[in-house]
Design a protein around this motif. Structure first.
Motif, mmCIF file in Angstrom:
data_model
loop_
_atom_site.group_PDB
_atom_site.id
_atom_site.type_symbol
_atom_site.label_atom_id
_atom_site.label_comp_id
_atom_site.label_asym_id
_atom_site.label_seq_id
_atom_site.Cartn_x
_atom_site.Cartn_y
_atom_site.Cartn_z
ATOM 1 N N MET A 78 5.735 -7.805 20.171
ATOM 2 C CA MET A 78 5.586 -6.428 20.654
ATOM 3 C C MET A 78 6.837 -5.612 20.370
ATOM 4 N N ALA A 79 6.613 -4.392 19.921
ATOM 5 C CA ALA A 79 7.729 -3.473 19.686
ATOM 6 C C ALA A 79 7.252 -2.050 19.874
ATOM 7 N N MET A 80 8.209 -1.171 19.984
ATOM 8 C CA MET A 80 7.950 0.272 19.980
ATOM 9 C C MET A 80 8.753 0.847 18.818
ATOM 10 N N HIS A 81 8.091 1.622 17.954
ATOM 11 C CA HIS A 81 8.756 2.080 16.735
ATOM 12 C C HIS A 81 8.059 3.303 16.165
ATOM 13 N N ALA A 82 8.732 3.957 15.226
ATOM 14 C CA ALA A 82 8.122 5.060 14.471
ATOM 15 C C ALA A 82 7.180 4.483 13.421
ATOM 16 N N THR A 83 6.622 5.354 12.580
ATOM 17 C CA THR A 83 5.691 4.881 11.558
ATOM 18 C C THR A 83 5.811 5.762 10.325
ATOM 19 N N ASP A 84 4.995 5.480 9.327
ATOM 20 C CA ASP A 84 5.084 6.241 8.088
ATOM 21 C C ASP A 84 4.847 7.725 8.358
ATOM 22 N N PRO A 85 5.809 8.584 8.020
ATOM 23 C CA PRO A 85 5.684 9.999 8.376
ATOM 24 C C PRO A 85 4.574 10.727 7.633
ATOM 25 N N ASP A 86 4.187 10.212 6.477
ATOM 26 C CA ASP A 86 3.175 10.893 5.673
ATOM 27 C C ASP A 86 1.770 10.362 5.929
ATOM 28 N N ALA A 87 1.624 9.033 5.914
ATOM 29 C CA ALA A 87 0.288 8.446 5.987
ATOM 30 C C ALA A 87 -0.183 8.180 7.413
ATOM 31 N N ARG B 167 -1.809 10.491 12.333
ATOM 32 C CA ARG B 167 -2.902 9.855 13.073
ATOM 33 C C ARG B 167 -2.506 9.458 14.485
ATOM 34 N N ILE B 168 -1.249 9.685 14.837
ATOM 35 C CA ILE B 168 -0.811 9.352 16.192
ATOM 36 C C ILE B 168 -1.626 10.161 17.202
ATOM 37 N N GLY B 169 -2.042 9.474 18.265
ATOM 38 C CA GLY B 169 -2.894 10.098 19.282
ATOM 39 C C GLY B 169 -4.217 9.391 19.410
ATOM 40 N N ARG B 170 -4.407 8.348 18.591
ATOM 41 C CA ARG B 170 -5.606 7.523 18.686
ATOM 42 C C ARG B 170 -5.202 6.069 18.468
ATOM 43 N N PRO B 171 -5.967 5.109 18.974
ATOM 44 C CA PRO B 171 -5.633 3.703 18.725
ATOM 45 C C PRO B 171 -5.607 3.430 17.230
ATOM 46 N N ASP B 172 -4.513 2.829 16.752
ATOM 47 C CA ASP B 172 -4.382 2.682 15.304
ATOM 48 C C ASP B 172 -3.475 1.536 14.890
ATOM 49 N N TYR C 111 0.818 -1.216 0.000
ATOM 50 C CA TYR C 111 0.000 0.000 0.000
ATOM 51 C C TYR C 111 0.855 1.271 0.000
ATOM 52 N N GLY C 112 2.166 1.094 -0.105
ATOM 53 C CA GLY C 112 3.058 2.240 -0.107
ATOM 54 C C GLY C 112 3.373 2.789 1.263
ATOM 55 N N ILE C 113 3.112 1.990 2.306
ATOM 56 C CA ILE C 113 3.290 2.444 3.692
ATOM 57 C C ILE C 113 4.620 1.942 4.241
ATOM 58 N N ARG C 114 5.353 2.845 4.882
ATOM 59 C CA ARG C 114 6.583 2.475 5.586
ATOM 60 C C ARG C 114 6.215 2.231 7.046
ATOM 61 N N GLY C 115 5.865 1.002 7.353
ATOM 62 C CA GLY C 115 5.269 0.685 8.647
ATOM 63 C C GLY C 115 6.130 1.002 9.850
ATOM 64 N N LEU C 116 7.454 0.947 9.689
ATOM 65 C CA LEU C 116 8.360 1.210 10.800
ATOM 66 C C LEU C 116 9.022 2.581 10.685
ATOM 67 N N GLY C 117 8.559 3.384 9.736
ATOM 68 C CA GLY C 117 9.128 4.703 9.552
ATOM 69 C C GLY C 117 10.223 4.726 8.504
ATOM 70 N N ALA D 129 8.401 10.308 15.085
ATOM 71 C CA ALA D 129 9.801 10.173 14.678
ATOM 72 C C ALA D 129 10.729 10.992 15.575
ATOM 73 N N VAL D 130 10.301 12.185 15.984
ATOM 74 C CA VAL D 130 11.169 13.013 16.831
ATOM 75 C C VAL D 130 11.395 12.352 18.192
ATOM 76 N N LEU D 131 10.386 11.660 18.703
ATOM 77 C CA LEU D 131 10.560 10.943 19.963
ATOM 78 C C LEU D 131 11.460 9.736 19.766
ATOM 79 N N ASN D 132 11.303 9.037 18.637
ATOM 80 C CA ASN D 132 12.167 7.905 18.324
ATOM 81 C C ASN D 132 13.628 8.333 18.353
ATOM 82 N N ARG D 133 13.928 9.470 17.708
ATOM 83 C CA ARG D 133 15.307 9.953 17.665
ATOM 84 C C ARG D 133 15.806 10.356 19.056
ATOM 85 N N PHE D 134 14.931 10.972 19.835
ATOM 86 C CA PHE D 134 15.317 11.383 21.186
ATOM 87 C C PHE D 134 15.651 10.168 22.059
#
Length: 284
Positions: free
Chosen positions: A194-203, A207-212, A160-166, A221-226
Motif C-alpha cells: 500500500m502506498a499513496m502517490h501521484a500518477t501520470d499527469p497526462d494519461a 481520471r482521478i475521482g473514480r476507482p482506478d 505503455y508509456g505510463i509514469r505510474g508514480l507521476g 500532483a498539486v496535493l502531493n506537493r502540498f
C-alpha cells in the motif's frame, strides 16, 4: 545530499511474505500507538495557516456538506478506535473515502480537546478490483513511520508509456503490506503493498475521482506537493531525519513543515455505512 529514488511498481499483487525492496515490513497497525511529541499551543493558529496554504496551493478544493463531513469524521473515529490508535495530541491526519461514488480525501486537524476540523478536501482514486493485479483499497489505519523508508518517483515509463508514480521527484508514502479482499476468490484475503502517490499527469491524473488504481491511493500532483512541502503526515519522519541520513535525504529541501503534523491516513467507506443504515431500516 542526493534524494533517494527507487523504481518500483507499487500496488502490484505480491504473494511473498516479505518485501523484496529492502524496506522493513510495518508492524500491524492495530499494535502501534502514536509516539510523537505533544504540541503545547498554537493548534488553532497552525490549522488556520495551513488551511490558507492549502487553498492557495491546491486549486479546486471540494466543498463538503456538514452532513457528509460529520459522517466521514465519525467513520474515521470508528476506524481509529477499532485499530487501538489514540490521538494523544492535536495533529493532522488524512481521511480517504473509498466509496466508488465519492473518492475523496480530507486533510483534517484533530484535537482531543478542540474537536476535528477539515482543512481541505480533494478527489482521489482508490483501488478498482476486477482487473489483473487490481484490488480494493483496504479499510483501516495506515501510518507513516520510520519502520519503512519512503521514496520518490523516478518518472520512468512502463511498457505503455505510463509514469505510474507521476513525474520525477513526486513523493511516495509507503505503508507496507496491507490485507485486502481477494476478488478472484470471494471470502479470501490477499496482501498488497500500500502506498499513496501521484500518477501520470497526462494519461491518469484526469481520471482521478473514480476507482482506478491497483489498490493504492492516487492523489493529484498539486496535493502531493502540498503534503510533501508541509510534512502533513511526516511527524515521525522529521524526527528520524535528525539522526538518520536516509530520512534526511528523503525529505524535501526547503520544506515548511507544519508544527501540527501527524502520521496517519484513515481509509473509510461511506457506501458501506449507507448500506448498513438501509439494512437496519428494512429490519424495523
Amino acid at each position: 545530499m542526493m534524494l533517494m529514488f527507487r523504481s518500483a511498481l507499487l500496488c502490484s499483487l505480491m504473494l511473498a511474505a516479505s518485501a523484496t525492496t529492502g524496506a522493513a515490513i510495518a508492524e500491524p497497525v492495530q499494535a502501534r500507538m502514536q509516539a510523537i511529541p505533544v504540541v503545547a499551543s498554537g493548534f488553532q493558529a497552525s490549522l488556520t495557516l495551513l488551511r490558507e496554504q492549502m487553498r492557495q496551493e491546491v486549486p479546486g478544493l471540494l466543498t463538503l456538506s456538514t452532513v457528509q463531513t460529520d459522517q466521514l469524521l465519525d467513520l474515521a473515529r470508528g476506524q481509529l478506535q477499532a485499530s487501538n490508535v489514540v490521538l494523544s495530541r492535536p495533529q493532522l491526519l488524512i481521511i480517504v473515502d473509498r466509496s466508488p461514488s465519492v473518492q475523496q480525501l480530507l486533510v483534517v486537524a484533530a484535537s482531543p480537546s478542540e474537536g476535528w476540523q477539515v482543512i481541505g478536501a480533494t478527489h482521489v482514486s482508490t483501488g478498482k478490483p476486477g482487473r489483473r493485479e487490481h484490488f480494493l483499497t483496504p479499510l483501516g489505519v495506515l501510518q507513516n513511520t520510520p519502520d519503512i523508508v519512503g521514496y520518490r518517483a523516478e518518472g520512468t515509463r512502463n511498457e505503455y508509456g505510463i509514469r505510474g508514480l507521476g513525474v520525477r521527484g513526486m513523493r511516495v508514502w509507503d505503508f507496507g503490506w496491507q490485507e485486502t479482499d481477494n476478488w478472484r476468490w470471494p471470502g479470501t484475503k490477499i496482501n498488497i503493498r500500500m502506498a499513496m502517490h501521484a500518477t501520470d499527469p497526462d494519461a491518469l491524473e484526469p481520471r482521478i475521482g473514480r476507482p482506478d488504481s491497483q489498490g493504492c491511493i492516487r492523489i493529484p500532483a498539486v496535493l502531493n506537493r502540498f503534503l510533501d512541502r508541509h510534512g502533513v503526515i511526516d511527524a515521525e519522519i522529521e524526527t528520524a531525519a535528525q539522526s538518520d541520513p536516509r530520512f534526511a535525504a528523503l525529505l524535501l529541501p526547503g520544506r515548511i513543515p507544519t508544527p501540527i503534523a501527524g502520521n496517519t491516513v484513515v481509509v473509510v467507506d461511506s457506501s458501506l455505512a449507507r448500506q448498513s443504515g438501509l439494512a437496519a431500516m428494512t429490519q424495523r
